[in-house]
Scaffold this motif. Sequence first.
Motif, PDB file in Angstrom:
ATOM      1  N   LEU A  16       0.829  -1.203   0.000  1.00 46.95           N
ATOM      2  CA  LEU A  16       0.000   0.000   0.000  1.00 46.95           C
ATOM      3  C   LEU A  16       0.864   1.255   0.000  1.00 46.95           C
ATOM      4  CD1 LEU A  16      -2.751   1.361   0.046  1.00 46.95           C
ATOM      5  CD2 LEU A  16      -2.752   1.110   2.546  1.00 46.95           C
ATOM      6  N   ALA A  17       1.916   1.271   0.801  1.00 49.39           N
ATOM      7  CA  ALA A  17       2.815   2.433   0.829  1.00 49.39           C
ATOM      8  C   ALA A  17       3.473   2.638  -0.537  1.00 49.39           C
ATOM      9  CB  ALA A  17       3.877   2.254   1.910  1.00 49.39           C
ATOM     10  N   MET A  18       3.853   1.543  -1.189  1.00 50.58           N
ATOM     11  CA  MET A  18       4.453   1.637  -2.525  1.00 50.58           C
ATOM     12  C   MET A  18       3.448   2.225  -3.514  1.00 50.58           C
ATOM     13  SD  MET A  18       6.318  -2.014  -2.764  1.00 50.58           S
ATOM     14  CE  MET A  18       7.867  -2.340  -1.967  1.00 50.58           C
ATOM     15  N   PHE A  19       2.199   1.751  -3.432  1.00 48.02           N
ATOM     16  CA  PHE A  19       1.150   2.234  -4.322  1.00 48.02           C
ATOM     17  C   PHE A  19       0.906   3.725  -4.091  1.00 48.02           C
ATOM     18  CE2 PHE A  19      -3.340   2.854  -5.462  1.00 48.02           C
ATOM     19  CZ  PHE A  19      -3.328   2.372  -6.759  1.00 48.02           C
ATOM     20  N   ARG A  20       0.840   4.126  -2.837  1.00 42.93           N
ATOM     21  CA  ARG A  20       0.602   5.535  -2.511  1.00 42.93           C
ATOM     22  C   ARG A  20       1.778   6.429  -2.892  1.00 42.93           C
ATOM     23  NH1 ARG A  20      -2.549   4.868   3.291  1.00 42.93           N
ATOM     24  NH2 ARG A  20      -4.588   4.456   2.349  1.00 42.93           N
ATOM     25  N   SER A  21       2.969   5.834  -3.002  1.00 39.77           N
ATOM     26  CA  SER A  21       4.134   6.645  -3.390  1.00 39.77           C
ATOM     27  C   SER A  21       4.249   6.803  -4.902  1.00 39.77           C
ATOM     28  CB  SER A  21       5.419   6.032  -2.829  1.00 39.77           C
ATOM     29  OG  SER A  21       5.765   4.863  -3.533  1.00 39.77           O
ATOM     30  N   GLY A  22       3.324   6.178  -5.631  1.00 39.95           N
ATOM     31  CA  GLY A  22       3.307   6.377  -7.079  1.00 39.95           C
ATOM     32  C   GLY A  22       3.551   5.138  -7.918  1.00 39.95           C
ATOM     33  N   MET A  23       3.894   4.026  -7.293  1.00 39.73           N
ATOM     34  CA  MET A  23       4.094   2.796  -8.057  1.00 39.73           C
ATOM     35  C   MET A  23       2.731   2.248  -8.474  1.00 39.73           C
ATOM     36  SD  MET A  23       7.039   0.852  -5.863  1.00 39.73           S
ATOM     37  CE  MET A  23       7.133  -0.514  -7.020  1.00 39.73           C
ATOM     38  N   ASP A  24       2.668   1.641  -9.645  1.00 41.34           N
ATOM     39  CA  ASP A  24       1.414   0.985  -9.995  1.00 41.34           C
ATOM     40  C   ASP A  24       1.515  -0.503  -9.652  1.00 41.34           C
ATOM     41  OD1 ASP A  24       2.667  -0.308 -12.139  1.00 41.34           O
ATOM     42  OD2 ASP A  24       1.869   1.065 -13.629  1.00 41.34           O
ATOM     43  N   THR A  25       0.390  -1.186  -9.779  1.00 43.24           N
ATOM     44  CA  THR A  25       0.351  -2.582  -9.357  1.00 43.24           C
ATOM     45  C   THR A  25       1.256  -3.478 -10.198  1.00 43.24           C
ATOM     46  OG1 THR A  25      -1.692  -2.848 -10.626  1.00 43.24           O
ATOM     47  CG2 THR A  25      -1.905  -2.484  -8.247  1.00 43.24           C
ATOM     48  N   SER A  26       1.527  -3.105 -11.427  1.00 44.67           N
ATOM     49  CA  SER A  26       2.441  -3.926 -12.232  1.00 44.67           C
ATOM     50  C   SER A  26       3.876  -3.822 -11.703  1.00 44.67           C
ATOM     51  CB  SER A  26       2.372  -3.558 -13.718  1.00 44.67           C
ATOM     52  OG  SER A  26       2.817  -2.241 -13.925  1.00 44.67           O
ATOM     53  N   ASP A  27       4.277  -2.634 -11.228  1.00 47.78           N
ATOM     54  CA  ASP A  27       5.602  -2.474 -10.615  1.00 47.78           C
ATOM     55  C   ASP A  27       5.700  -3.299  -9.333  1.00 47.78           C
ATOM     56  OD1 ASP A  27       6.431  -0.601 -12.545  1.00 47.78           O
ATOM     57  OD2 ASP A  27       5.622   1.072 -11.378  1.00 47.78           O
ATOM     58  N   ILE A  28       4.676  -3.219  -8.507  1.00 46.14           N
ATOM     59  CA  ILE A  28       4.652  -3.953  -7.238  1.00 46.14           C
ATOM     60  C   ILE A  28       4.699  -5.449  -7.508  1.00 46.14           C
ATOM     61  CG2 ILE A  28       3.279  -4.444  -5.175  1.00 46.14           C
ATOM     62  CD1 ILE A  28       2.202  -1.499  -5.483  1.00 46.14           C
ATOM     63  N   ALA A  29       3.928  -5.908  -8.481  1.00 43.97           N
ATOM     64  CA  ALA A  29       3.909  -7.327  -8.833  1.00 43.97           C
ATOM     65  C   ALA A  29       5.279  -7.806  -9.284  1.00 43.97           C
ATOM     66  CB  ALA A  29       2.877  -7.582  -9.928  1.00 43.97           C
ATOM     67  N   ARG A  30       5.949  -6.998 -10.074  1.00 41.79           N
ATOM     68  CA  ARG A  30       7.282  -7.363 -10.565  1.00 41.79           C
ATOM     69  C   ARG A  30       8.270  -7.493  -9.398  1.00 41.79           C
ATOM     70  NH1 ARG A  30       6.887  -4.801 -14.797  1.00 41.79           N
ATOM     71  NH2 ARG A  30       7.334  -2.721 -14.026  1.00 41.79           N
ATOM     72  N   LEU A  31       8.183  -6.596  -8.431  1.00 42.68           N
ATOM     73  CA  LEU A  31       9.080  -6.646  -7.281  1.00 42.68           C
ATOM     74  C   LEU A  31       8.861  -7.898  -6.429  1.00 42.68           C
ATOM     75  CD1 LEU A  31       9.088  -2.969  -6.033  1.00 42.68           C
ATOM     76  CD2 LEU A  31      11.010  -4.254  -6.939  1.00 42.68           C
ATOM     77  N   PHE A  32       7.601  -8.290  -6.260  1.00 45.33           N
ATOM     78  CA  PHE A  32       7.283  -9.438  -5.418  1.00 45.33           C
ATOM     79  C   PHE A  32       7.210 -10.745  -6.204  1.00 45.33           C
ATOM     80  CE2 PHE A  32       4.898  -6.156  -2.717  1.00 45.33           C
ATOM     81  CZ  PHE A  32       6.016  -5.890  -1.966  1.00 45.33           C
ATOM     82  N   ASN A  33       7.390 -10.657  -7.513  1.00 47.44           N
ATOM     83  CA  ASN A  33       7.309 -11.826  -8.392  1.00 47.44           C
ATOM     84  C   ASN A  33       5.953 -12.519  -8.265  1.00 47.44           C
ATOM     85  OD1 ASN A  33       8.330 -13.520 -10.374  1.00 47.44           O
ATOM     86  ND2 ASN A  33       9.055 -15.004  -8.885  1.00 47.44           N
ATOM     87  N   ILE A  34       4.897 -11.715  -8.366  1.00 44.15           N
ATOM     88  CA  ILE A  34       3.528 -12.226  -8.311  1.00 44.15           C
ATOM     89  C   ILE A  34       2.751 -11.630  -9.475  1.00 44.15           C
ATOM     90  CG2 ILE A  34       3.510 -12.574  -5.802  1.00 44.15           C
ATOM     91  CD1 ILE A  34       2.055  -9.898  -5.507  1.00 44.15           C
ATOM     92  N   HIS A  35       1.564 -12.148  -9.719  1.00 44.06           N
ATOM     93  CA  HIS A  35       0.687 -11.586 -10.744  1.00 44.06           C
ATOM     94  C   HIS A  35       0.239 -10.188 -10.317  1.00 44.06           C
ATOM     95  CE1 HIS A  35      -0.067 -15.061 -13.373  1.00 44.06           C
ATOM     96  NE2 HIS A  35       0.131 -15.772 -12.282  1.00 44.06           N
ATOM     97  N   GLU A  36      -0.085  -9.354 -11.293  1.00 44.25           N
ATOM     98  CA  GLU A  36      -0.565  -8.009 -10.982  1.00 44.25           C
ATOM     99  C   GLU A  36      -1.866  -8.063 -10.185  1.00 44.25           C
ATOM    100  OE1 GLU A  36      -1.506  -3.696 -13.041  1.00 44.25           O
ATOM    101  OE2 GLU A  36      -1.110  -5.410 -14.338  1.00 44.25           O
ATOM    102  N   SER A  37      -2.709  -9.044 -10.468  1.00 40.75           N
ATOM    103  CA  SER A  37      -3.957  -9.164  -9.716  1.00 40.75           C
ATOM    104  C   SER A  37      -3.686  -9.440  -8.237  1.00 40.75           C
ATOM    105  CB  SER A  37      -4.841 -10.274 -10.304  1.00 40.75           C
ATOM    106  OG  SER A  37      -4.180 -11.523 -10.248  1.00 40.75           O
TER     107      SER A  37
END
Length: 82
Positions: A16-37
């Motif tokens: 959530l903090a990453m999302f609020r700082s401007g990252m989109d869910t595809s960036d977050i997914a790539r970092l955690f190696n998970i699907h965007e969903s």
Amino acid sequence: MASTLTRGHHDPSDALAMFRSGMDTSDIARLFNIHESEALRLVAKQRSANLGLPSPYPDASVRSLSIRNIRIPVLVQSSGGG
């Protein structure tokens, strides 16, 4: 922005903090190696928890809902050739 980030140094509870700082869910997914969903699920569940609201998703771990690595055997039948 994703090019300056590295995998493996982030906690899923930071989604959530990453999302609020401007990252989109595809960036977050790539970092955690998970699907965007799954990244969207993390963000939504954390947002709901912060607001004191029930989760919009079933109570199951994010990884258990992934079907990325499931292989389903397929039986191919011949027509009998006649």
